[in-house]
Every structure is written in C-alpha cells, then in structure tokens.
Design a protein around this motif. Sequence first.
Motif, short mmCIF file in Angstrom:
data_model
loop_
_atom_site.label_atom_id
_atom_site.label_comp_id
_atom_site.label_asym_id
_atom_site.label_seq_id
_atom_site.Cartn_x
_atom_site.Cartn_y
_atom_site.Cartn_z
N ASN A 271 9.49 -57.06 15.98
CA ASN A 271 8.52 -57.88 16.71
C ASN A 271 7.32 -57.03 17.09
N ARG A 272 6.26 -57.67 17.56
CA ARG A 272 5.05 -56.95 17.98
C ARG A 272 5.31 -55.97 19.12
N ASP A 273 6.33 -56.25 19.94
CA ASP A 273 6.63 -55.37 21.07
C ASP A 273 7.53 -54.19 20.67
N GLY A 274 7.90 -54.12 19.41
CA GLY A 274 8.72 -53.00 18.92
C GLY A 274 10.20 -53.29 18.90
N SER A 275 10.63 -54.43 19.39
CA SER A 275 12.06 -54.76 19.36
C SER A 275 12.45 -55.24 17.96
N LEU A 276 13.66 -54.94 17.56
CA LEU A 276 14.16 -55.32 16.25
C LEU A 276 14.34 -56.83 16.19
N SER A 277 13.82 -57.47 15.16
CA SER A 277 13.95 -58.93 15.04
C SER A 277 14.92 -59.34 13.95
N GLU A 278 15.08 -58.48 12.91
CA GLU A 278 15.94 -58.86 11.79
C GLU A 278 16.44 -57.65 11.04
N TYR A 279 17.69 -57.74 10.59
CA TYR A 279 18.29 -56.71 9.74
C TYR A 279 18.98 -57.45 8.60
N THR A 280 18.68 -57.05 7.36
CA THR A 280 19.27 -57.72 6.20
C THR A 280 19.59 -56.69 5.13
N GLU A 281 20.75 -56.87 4.48
CA GLU A 281 21.13 -56.02 3.35
C GLU A 281 20.88 -56.79 2.06
N TYR A 282 20.25 -56.10 1.09
CA TYR A 282 19.90 -56.70 -0.19
C TYR A 282 20.53 -55.94 -1.35
N LYS A 283 20.74 -56.68 -2.43
CA LYS A 283 21.17 -56.09 -3.70
C LYS A 283 20.47 -56.88 -4.81
N ASN A 284 19.70 -56.18 -5.63
CA ASN A 284 18.95 -56.81 -6.73
C ASN A 284 18.10 -57.99 -6.28
N THR B 4 19.89 -61.76 12.87
CA THR B 4 18.65 -62.12 13.53
C THR B 4 18.85 -61.83 15.01
N TYR B 5 17.92 -61.09 15.59
CA TYR B 5 18.05 -60.67 16.98
C TYR B 5 17.23 -61.55 17.91
N ALA B 6 17.75 -61.73 19.12
CA ALA B 6 17.03 -62.42 20.20
C ALA B 6 16.51 -61.34 21.15
N ASP B 7 16.29 -61.68 22.39
CA ASP B 7 15.81 -60.71 23.38
C ASP B 7 16.84 -59.60 23.59
N SER B 8 16.34 -58.45 24.00
CA SER B 8 17.15 -57.28 24.37
C SER B 8 18.07 -56.80 23.24
N ASN B 9 17.66 -57.00 22.00
CA ASN B 9 18.41 -56.56 20.82
C ASN B 9 19.82 -57.13 20.74
N LYS B 10 20.08 -58.25 21.41
CA LYS B 10 21.35 -58.98 21.24
C LYS B 10 21.14 -59.93 20.08
N TYR B 11 22.15 -60.05 19.22
CA TYR B 11 21.89 -60.88 18.06
C TYR B 11 22.10 -62.36 18.36
N LYS C 140 25.10 -67.97 1.86
CA LYS C 140 25.85 -67.65 3.07
C LYS C 140 27.34 -67.74 2.77
N ALA C 141 28.06 -66.62 2.96
CA ALA C 141 29.49 -66.57 2.68
C ALA C 141 30.31 -66.75 3.96
N LYS C 142 29.75 -66.25 5.07
CA LYS C 142 30.49 -66.31 6.32
C LYS C 142 29.52 -66.19 7.48
N GLU C 143 29.69 -67.05 8.48
CA GLU C 143 28.90 -66.96 9.70
C GLU C 143 29.78 -66.39 10.79
N ILE C 144 29.26 -65.40 11.49
CA ILE C 144 30.02 -64.78 12.57
C ILE C 144 29.49 -65.35 13.88
N LEU C 145 30.37 -66.02 14.61
CA LEU C 145 29.96 -66.67 15.85
C LEU C 145 29.77 -65.64 16.95
N THR C 146 28.78 -65.90 17.80
CA THR C 146 28.51 -65.00 18.92
C THR C 146 28.93 -65.65 20.22
N LYS C 147 29.20 -64.83 21.22
CA LYS C 147 29.62 -65.36 22.54
C LYS C 147 28.42 -65.58 23.41
#
Length: 163
Positions: A116-129, A138-145, A156-163
């Motif tokens: 994001n513009r404030d320097g916080s991480l907004s997204e992390y993705t692994e790619y192949k070809n 995908t991250y929300a505030d305070s680097n919590k996903y 999408k193979a699997k969604e991991i639910l967050t608390k």
Amino acid sequence: MKHSVLLTLSLFMSIQLIYAQKEKISFDEYKKYHHLQTEDSCYLYKFTCEAKSTIVPDREKIYTWYYNNAIHTTAGNYTGKLLSGEYTKLLKFNNQLAEKGLYKAGLKVDKWYKWNRDGSLSEYTEYKNGMRNGVHITYADSNKYAYKGIYKKDEKAKEILTK
C-alpha cells in the motif's frame, strides 16, 4: 629498437583489450536494468528484458513486455522484449515499494509482493509459469490477512478461513 617493438606490442594488446571490453559491454547491454520514469506515471520501474525472444505465446497466459519506453501486459501474445529477471515498481513521490517479483520470459514466477502507499503489505502471491500456484494472501490493516487461499494453475484449490 627493443623499446619500440615492446611499445608497439603493448599498444596492439591494449587496443585488443579495449575492443574485447567493448564487445562484452554491448553483449551484456540487454541484461542491464532498465529504469523507466514517465511524465504522467506515479511509478518508477527497475527491470531486465530478454534481448530477443522466440517463445511461442500461450493463449492462456498473461505476458509482460517492454516496447517504446513503456511496459505492456497482454493476454496470449506480446510484441517487444519480454521482461525476465528481477522487477521492482516504486512510488515516484517517496520511492516506497509498490510491487516486487520475478519474471521469466514475460511470465510471473516465484514470490510476488504488493504494498500500500503507507508501506504496509497488501498482497503476497506465489506464481509458476505466469499462473497463481501456491499461497495467495490479501492483507487488511496491521498486516493481518483478510484472505488466504491456495491456488493451482490459477484456480482456487483451497480457501483458508480466518478467525
């Protein structure tokens, strides 16, 4: 006489060395980082390109390439030099990282990060070809996903639910 022969020999070897270095510089020219800054862009780019590509494009993949002092992205085809190697995108006004990853023959590979513009991480993705393959967060505030999932071949193979 010996001095003039040595001087001539030394001069000849110097010319060959300069010529050899000149050839090496031009050969490595395509591997240098390109720095792209345009008047209307709010980003600075640092990237490398392939000198010439003979890759037959895959209609299912998205290619990123460089042509006419601009970076282009197209599905299924390309014109110009495919990006290959380290890629960095910075915000122009403060040199803050905006995106970072690797390209191989115009396709995203390995780990990619977006900020994001404030320097916080907004997204992390692994790619192949060029396809999402592995963890996507995908991250929300305070680097919590906000979202975490596993992808295989861009599906999408699997969604991991967050608390």
